[in-house]
Design an enzyme around this catalytic site. Structure first.
Site, PDB file in Angstrom:
ATOM      1  N   GLY A  49       1.068  -1.115  -0.108  1.00  0.00           N
ATOM      2  CA  GLY A  49      -0.219  -0.075   0.131  1.00  0.00           C
ATOM      3  C   GLY A  49       0.832   1.273  -0.087  1.00  0.00           C
ATOM      4  O   GLY A  49       0.516   2.254   0.622  1.00  0.00           O
ATOM      5  N   THR A  53       3.275   4.084  -2.843  1.00  0.00           N
ATOM      6  CA  THR A  53       2.588   4.769  -3.748  1.00  0.00           C
ATOM      7  C   THR A  53       2.378   3.641  -4.979  1.00  0.00           C
ATOM      8  O   THR A  53       1.301   3.997  -5.655  1.00  0.00           O
ATOM      9  CB  THR A  53       3.746   5.640  -4.403  1.00  0.00           C
ATOM     10  OG1 THR A  53       4.504   6.182  -3.247  1.00  0.00           O
ATOM     11  CG2 THR A  53       3.283   6.740  -5.193  1.00  0.00           C
ATOM     12  N   ALA A  54       3.222   2.947  -5.313  1.00  0.00           N
ATOM     13  CA  ALA A  54       2.921   1.891  -6.585  1.00  0.00           C
ATOM     14  C   ALA A  54       1.733   1.087  -6.285  1.00  0.00           C
ATOM     15  O   ALA A  54       1.016   0.758  -7.127  1.00  0.00           O
ATOM     16  CB  ALA A  54       4.210   0.921  -6.642  1.00  0.00           C
ATOM     17  N   ASP A  59       2.599  -3.114  10.193  1.00  0.00           N
ATOM     18  CA  ASP A  59       3.804  -2.994  10.682  1.00  0.00           C
ATOM     19  C   ASP A  59       5.196  -2.967   9.602  1.00  0.00           C
ATOM     20  O   ASP A  59       6.164  -2.763  10.260  1.00  0.00           O
ATOM     21  CB  ASP A  59       4.101  -4.514  11.331  1.00  0.00           C
ATOM     22  CG  ASP A  59       2.918  -5.125  12.123  1.00  0.00           C
ATOM     23  OD1 ASP A  59       2.510  -4.117  12.757  1.00  0.00           O
ATOM     24  OD2 ASP A  59       2.712  -6.238  12.106  1.00  0.00           O
ATOM     25  N   GLU A 112       9.640  14.181  -3.977  1.00  0.00           N
ATOM     26  CA  GLU A 112       8.986  15.162  -4.017  1.00  0.00           C
ATOM     27  C   GLU A 112       8.636  15.665  -5.393  1.00  0.00           C
ATOM     28  O   GLU A 112       7.985  16.577  -5.634  1.00  0.00           O
ATOM     29  CB  GLU A 112       9.560  16.310  -3.241  1.00  0.00           C
ATOM     30  CG  GLU A 112      10.541  16.865  -3.825  1.00  0.00           C
ATOM     31  CD  GLU A 112      12.027  15.826  -4.115  1.00  0.00           C
ATOM     32  OE1 GLU A 112      12.660  15.977  -5.025  1.00  0.00           O
ATOM     33  OE2 GLU A 112      12.286  14.884  -3.151  1.00  0.00           O
ATOM     34  N   LYS A 172       5.858  21.827 -11.983  1.00  0.00           N
ATOM     35  CA  LYS A 172       7.411  21.566 -12.274  1.00  0.00           C
ATOM     36  C   LYS A 172       7.713  21.671 -13.760  1.00  0.00           C
ATOM     37  O   LYS A 172       7.244  20.784 -14.346  1.00  0.00           O
ATOM     38  CB  LYS A 172       7.789  20.212 -11.411  1.00  0.00           C
ATOM     39  CG  LYS A 172       9.251  19.659 -11.716  1.00  0.00           C
ATOM     40  CD  LYS A 172       9.872  18.273 -11.185  1.00  0.00           C
ATOM     41  CE  LYS A 172      11.059  17.797 -11.702  1.00  0.00           C
ATOM     42  NZ  LYS A 172      11.418  16.850 -10.873  1.00  0.00           N
ATOM     43  N   VAL A 203       1.669 -10.210   4.916  1.00  0.00           N
ATOM     44  CA  VAL A 203       1.695 -11.529   4.309  1.00  0.00           C
ATOM     45  C   VAL A 203       3.084 -12.388   4.842  1.00  0.00           C
ATOM     46  O   VAL A 203       4.165 -11.766   4.911  1.00  0.00           O
ATOM     47  CB  VAL A 203       2.027 -11.335   2.753  1.00  0.00           C
ATOM     48  CG1 VAL A 203       2.242 -12.525   2.235  1.00  0.00           C
ATOM     49  CG2 VAL A 203       0.871 -10.734   2.151  1.00  0.00           C
TER      50      VAL A 203
HETATM   51  C1  LIG Z   1      15.579  10.152  -0.772  1.00  0.00           C
HETATM   52  C2  LIG Z   1      14.657   9.524  -1.904  1.00  0.00           C
HETATM   53  C3  LIG Z   1      14.228  10.582  -2.705  1.00  0.00           C
HETATM   54  C4  LIG Z   1      13.238  10.131  -3.544  1.00  0.00           C
HETATM   55  N1  LIG Z   1      12.576  10.856  -4.506  1.00  0.00           N
HETATM   56  C5  LIG Z   1      11.839  10.364  -5.202  1.00  0.00           C
HETATM   57  C6  LIG Z   1      11.159  11.708  -6.108  1.00  0.00           C
HETATM   58  O1  LIG Z   1      11.508  12.760  -6.141  1.00  0.00           O
HETATM   59  N2  LIG Z   1      10.254  11.318  -7.117  1.00  0.00           N
HETATM   60  C7  LIG Z   1       9.688   9.904  -7.292  1.00  0.00           C
HETATM   61  O2  LIG Z   1       8.892   9.606  -8.230  1.00  0.00           O
HETATM   62  N3  LIG Z   1      10.482   8.766  -6.462  1.00  0.00           N
HETATM   63  C8  LIG Z   1      11.094   9.114  -5.600  1.00  0.00           C
HETATM   64  N4  LIG Z   1      11.766   8.164  -4.716  1.00  0.00           N
HETATM   65  C9  LIG Z   1      11.614   6.790  -5.083  1.00  0.00           C
HETATM   66  C10 LIG Z   1       9.939   6.644  -4.266  1.00  0.00           C
HETATM   67  O3  LIG Z   1      10.035   7.246  -2.913  1.00  0.00           O
HETATM   68  C11 LIG Z   1       9.819   5.303  -4.015  1.00  0.00           C
HETATM   69  O4  LIG Z   1       9.783   4.673  -5.650  1.00  0.00           O
HETATM   70  C12 LIG Z   1       8.517   4.784  -3.766  1.00  0.00           C
HETATM   71  O5  LIG Z   1       8.061   5.613  -2.504  1.00  0.00           O
HETATM   72  C13 LIG Z   1       8.419   3.419  -3.604  1.00  0.00           C
HETATM   73  O6  LIG Z   1       6.988   3.088  -3.423  1.00  0.00           O
HETATM   74  P1  LIG Z   1       6.606   1.676  -3.190  1.00  0.00           P
HETATM   75  O7  LIG Z   1       4.910   1.526  -3.098  1.00  0.00           O
HETATM   76  O8  LIG Z   1       7.297   0.638  -4.458  1.00  0.00           O
HETATM   77  O9  LIG Z   1       7.279   1.072  -2.074  1.00  0.00           O
HETATM   78  P2  LIG Z   1       6.911   0.987  -0.430  1.00  0.00           P
HETATM   79  O10 LIG Z   1       6.581   2.929  -0.084  1.00  0.00           O
HETATM   80  O11 LIG Z   1       8.120   0.518   0.227  1.00  0.00           O
HETATM   81  O12 LIG Z   1       5.584   0.402  -0.066  1.00  0.00           O
HETATM   82  C14 LIG Z   1       5.688  -1.044   0.366  1.00  0.00           C
HETATM   83  C15 LIG Z   1       4.343  -1.517   0.893  1.00  0.00           C
HETATM   84  O13 LIG Z   1       4.368  -3.028   0.815  1.00  0.00           O
HETATM   85  C16 LIG Z   1       3.892  -3.401   2.062  1.00  0.00           C
HETATM   86  N5  LIG Z   1       4.386  -4.617   2.394  1.00  0.00           N
HETATM   87  C17 LIG Z   1       5.604  -4.965   2.329  1.00  0.00           C
HETATM   88  N6  LIG Z   1       5.932  -6.360   2.622  1.00  0.00           N
HETATM   89  C18 LIG Z   1       4.721  -6.836   3.170  1.00  0.00           C
HETATM   90  C19 LIG Z   1       4.302  -7.913   3.616  1.00  0.00           C
HETATM   91  N7  LIG Z   1       4.982  -8.967   3.810  1.00  0.00           N
HETATM   92  N8  LIG Z   1       2.969  -7.912   4.006  1.00  0.00           N
HETATM   93  C20 LIG Z   1       2.093  -6.825   3.666  1.00  0.00           C
HETATM   94  N9  LIG Z   1       2.550  -5.795   3.224  1.00  0.00           N
HETATM   95  C21 LIG Z   1       3.778  -5.690   2.893  1.00  0.00           C
HETATM   96  C22 LIG Z   1       4.282  -2.412   3.163  1.00  0.00           C
HETATM   97  O14 LIG Z   1       3.437  -2.117   4.229  1.00  0.00           O
HETATM   98  C23 LIG Z   1       4.051  -0.992   1.988  1.00  0.00           C
HETATM   99  O15 LIG Z   1       2.663  -0.532   2.183  1.00  0.00           O
HETATM  100  C24 LIG Z   1      12.748   8.617  -3.893  1.00  0.00           C
HETATM  101  C25 LIG Z   1      13.288   7.659  -2.833  1.00  0.00           C
HETATM  102  C26 LIG Z   1      14.039   8.121  -1.838  1.00  0.00           C
HETATM  103  C27 LIG Z   1      14.645   7.177  -0.950  1.00  0.00           C
END
Ligand SMILES: Cc1cc2nc3c(=O)[nH]c(=O)nc-3n(C[C@H](O)[C@H](O)[C@H](O)COP(=O)(O)OP(=O)(O)OC[C@H]3O[C@@H](n4cnc5c(N)ncnc54)[C@H](O)[C@@H]3O)c2cc1C
Length: 223
Positions: free
Chosen positions: A14, A16-17, A43, A51, A80, A187
């Site tokens: 849950g 961004t992706a 958890d 940003e 932007k 999970v």
């Molecule tokens: C310093 C920094 C700056 C960044 N700047 C930018 C930017 O300017 N622009 C941009 O587009 N991107 C940026 N990014 C990248 C962006 O923040 C990430 O790509 C994005 O937040 C990843 O989102 P996600 O949904 O893939 O993963 P996450 O946010 O890690 O979400 C993972 C989800 O999976 C769930 N999960 C994991 N394991 C389990 C399990 N076993 N059971 C149940 N649930 C589970 C967690 O609860 C969570 O809800 C930046 C990243 C960093 C570190």
């Protein structure tokens, strides 16, 4: 995708992706009766940083028919025009460079940039800084937003700056309002069919979550 076979989609994650995927899949396939469920762990936190976006975020919101007037104030967003590279060069007058998201007008002016640069390399004293030839670099210098009048005949594209935690919340609420299921659980293991396909996800609540299609948006977490 065979809509007669796929009735349930489970998205693991849950962040961004996960919520972007949930909104897109629900919008695309709700008319086929396909149910989308997001499972996220209370958890395991989200990354929740970042940003700035490229113009693809506009394509994303447009494809969901979400107006800027709806999501931008909710996510503290602004426009932007591109990305500044400060001190990227030691050449006098060229220390900073603004990398714009190109507009269709730039295709006309970039031809002059090419000519000016070529002549400069041949020894002519011409100012061939790329910022002079880009519409969005000029708008940014004047602190203007990339929102032309409707009659403006050139195509624009731009990105946004925003609060990524607020975008996540906005997308989650939007998806839930539209009918996406939300399960808060961790999970613990993945069950597979004999052929290796995923059969179900075992949750720490004891529940087993089966689906016809799974999307892994679990980020960097290992489980
Ligand atoms: C310093 C920094 C700056 C960044 N700047 C930018 C930017 O300017 N622009 C941009 O587009 N991107 C940026 N990014 C990248 C962006 O923040 C990430 O790509 C994005 O937040 C990843 O989102 P996600 O949904 O893939 O993963 P996450 O946010 O890690 O979400 C993972 C989800 O999976 C769930 N999960 C994991 N394991 C389990 C399990 N076993 N059971 C149940 N649930 C589970 C967690 O609860 C969570 O809800 C930046 C990243 C960093 C570190």
């Amino acid at each position: 995708m065979n809509d007669s076979k796929i009735k349930n989609i489970v998205i693991l994650g849950g962040g961004t992706a996960g919520w972007m995927a949930a909104n897109l899949l629900h919008k695309k396939w709700q008319h086929l009766g396909i149910q989308v469920t997001v499972v996220e762990s209370p958890d395991i936190g989200i990354i929740g940083v970042g940003e700035g976006s490229t113009p693809l975020l506009k394509v994303f919101f447009d494809s969901l028919d979400i107006e800027e007037s709806e999501w931008m104030p909710a996510c503290n967003a602004t426009y932007k025009n591109g990305i500044s590279f400060v001190d990227w060069s030691t050449v006098a007058g060229y220390e900073s460079y603004f990398h714009p998201f190109p507009t269709s007008l730039d295709f006309a002016t970039f031809g002059f940039l090419y000519k000016y640069s070529t002549l400069r390399r041949q020894g002519l004293d011409l100012l061939a800084h790329p910022n002079r030839f880009s519409l969005l670099a000029n708008l940014t210098e004047k602190r203007l937003a990339p929102l032309p009048a409707e009659s403006f005949p050139f195509h624009f594209q731009y990105g946004y700056h925003f609060d990524s935690v607020l975008i996540g919340k906005f997308l989650r609420e939007r998806a839930k309002e539209k009918g996406v299921n939300h399960i808060e659980a961790t999970v613990e293991s993945v069950e597979q069919h004999d052929n290796g396909d995923i059969k179900s996800l075992k949750l720490n609540t004891g529940e087993e979550l089966s689906a016809d299609f799974f999307v892994d948006c679990s980020g960097f977490a290992q489980f």
